[in-house]
Design a protein around this motif. Sequence first.
Motif, short mmCIF file in Angstrom:
data_model
loop_
_atom_site.label_atom_id
_atom_site.label_comp_id
_atom_site.label_asym_id
_atom_site.label_seq_id
_atom_site.Cartn_x
_atom_site.Cartn_y
_atom_site.Cartn_z
N ALA A 73 0.84 -1.20 0.00
CA ALA A 73 0.00 0.00 0.00
C ALA A 73 0.87 1.24 0.00
CB ALA A 73 -0.91 0.01 1.24
N ASN A 75 1.01 5.79 -1.04
CA ASN A 75 0.26 7.00 -1.31
C ASN A 75 -0.05 7.12 -2.80
OD1 ASN A 75 1.99 8.54 1.27
ND2 ASN A 75 -0.21 8.80 1.10
N SER A 76 -1.12 7.87 -3.12
CA SER A 76 -1.41 8.24 -4.50
C SER A 76 -1.69 9.73 -4.54
CB SER A 76 -2.61 7.45 -5.05
OG SER A 76 -3.83 7.98 -4.55
N ASP A 79 -4.29 11.54 -2.42
CA ASP A 79 -4.07 11.84 -1.00
C ASP A 79 -3.68 13.30 -0.77
OD1 ASP A 79 -4.59 9.16 -0.59
OD2 ASP A 79 -2.47 8.60 -0.56
N ASP A 116 -4.80 8.53 -9.49
CA ASP A 116 -4.65 7.24 -8.82
C ASP A 116 -3.24 6.67 -8.91
OD1 ASP A 116 -7.34 7.00 -7.92
OD2 ASP A 116 -7.95 6.50 -9.97
N PRO A 118 0.66 6.12 -7.99
CA PRO A 118 1.42 6.20 -6.74
C PRO A 118 2.40 7.36 -6.78
CG PRO A 118 2.29 4.44 -8.12
CD PRO A 118 1.04 4.94 -8.79
N ARG A 166 -5.81 2.13 1.35
CA ARG A 166 -5.73 1.33 0.12
C ARG A 166 -6.53 0.04 0.24
NH1 ARG A 166 -3.18 5.61 -1.17
NH2 ARG A 166 -5.35 6.10 -1.55
N ARG A 172 -7.97 -3.92 -3.65
CA ARG A 172 -6.74 -4.15 -2.90
C ARG A 172 -7.03 -4.56 -1.45
NH1 ARG A 172 -2.55 -2.08 -5.75
NH2 ARG A 172 -1.17 -2.05 -3.95
N ALA A 175 -3.88 -5.37 0.76
CA ALA A 175 -2.79 -4.40 0.87
C ALA A 175 -2.54 -4.08 2.34
CB ALA A 175 -3.13 -3.13 0.09
#
Length: 365
Positions: A73, A75-76, A79, A116, A118, A166, A172, A175
């Motif tokens: 998992a 960040n994207s 966030d 979306d 990362p 996530r 997911r 995750a």
Amino acid sequence: MTETARYSGVDRLLHRLAFGGVPLQRALADMEDRLFASSLDREASDRPVFIAGLPRAGTTHLLNILARSEELATNSYRDMPFVLAPLLWDRFSRPFRKSAALQERPHGDGVAVGFDSPEAFEEAVWLMFWPQKYHGNRIDLWTAGDRDPEFEAFFAQHMCKVAALRASGDDRPTARRYLSKNNANIARLRLLPTLFPNCRILVPFREPLSHTLSLQSQHRRFQRIHAEDPFARRYMAALGHFEFGADLKPIAFGSTFGSPNAPAFWLRYWIAAHEFFETESSSSVVFVDYADLCKCPERTTLLLSDTIDIELSEAMRGVALATHPPRDYQVPKDQDFETLLPRAQAIYERLRHKAGAAFLPTAGH
């Protein structure tokens, strides 16, 4: 067009509120601790995976491969901007979400990103707790003795929140382990294994000629971006991205590097960083030559998957197979650069050996 051009006036107002409001973000994070305590899985902070390295060494590509694992998992872009309170921001922003249309990131390197995708936002946590490490012209190294219980608790909790966010999606549910790409973590290679004994730190490296000239090219690019778009400069500084541009802060590996406008600056920086890498002895740190990922992407990704104890998925394999080699560069007509290059090449060969036979593809593969 800069990456920040996608943001409307309202978006920029929210970003300014978040960027200028560290006490606000921290208060929201504390609120999250109470509201979501029952949904946080401590495994996320038990075996985290960190990707660290000088910019342009392949850290983003490695992140894009590993982020396709259903076990990790990260960040994207969704966030942003309240990166320290990801669960609350997700609840608030969900009704207003925009489509995930891809566009080339501001580096001009052909890497397309969307909301979306990362991305690296972890440095905001370090910046909040360790402001004394950040100076006008450098970022100091952390040592194994740099301990702060409040930071350690917050950081572990942050990892668990990212994993919970996530895992809350339909695609997911497994995750449960935290993954980050944070170039500046090369300043913490001595500290992270102390904080997280079961962590793995993947450090990609790249041959010095193409790497250093790519660094210089990106610095010039972001100097122009920051001059034209003050919001882009604030955006990067608030997230602790000081790798390039008007707010350049190299990691202080005990050397001075001269003017960043000269190619020899970036080669001196490369040498200092990689000589530091050579002294690293922790079993938590795994060095990966980007050339191996280019020449034998599937084999190298499989070896990395084994190293961090995850399954190699078809999605990961697909991203790995799309690896392309960096562009070729000519040696610049700079006497200092030419004098330093053999030293850098020798360091590179020693690091290839240090990376170990498992990451050196055999002939014919």
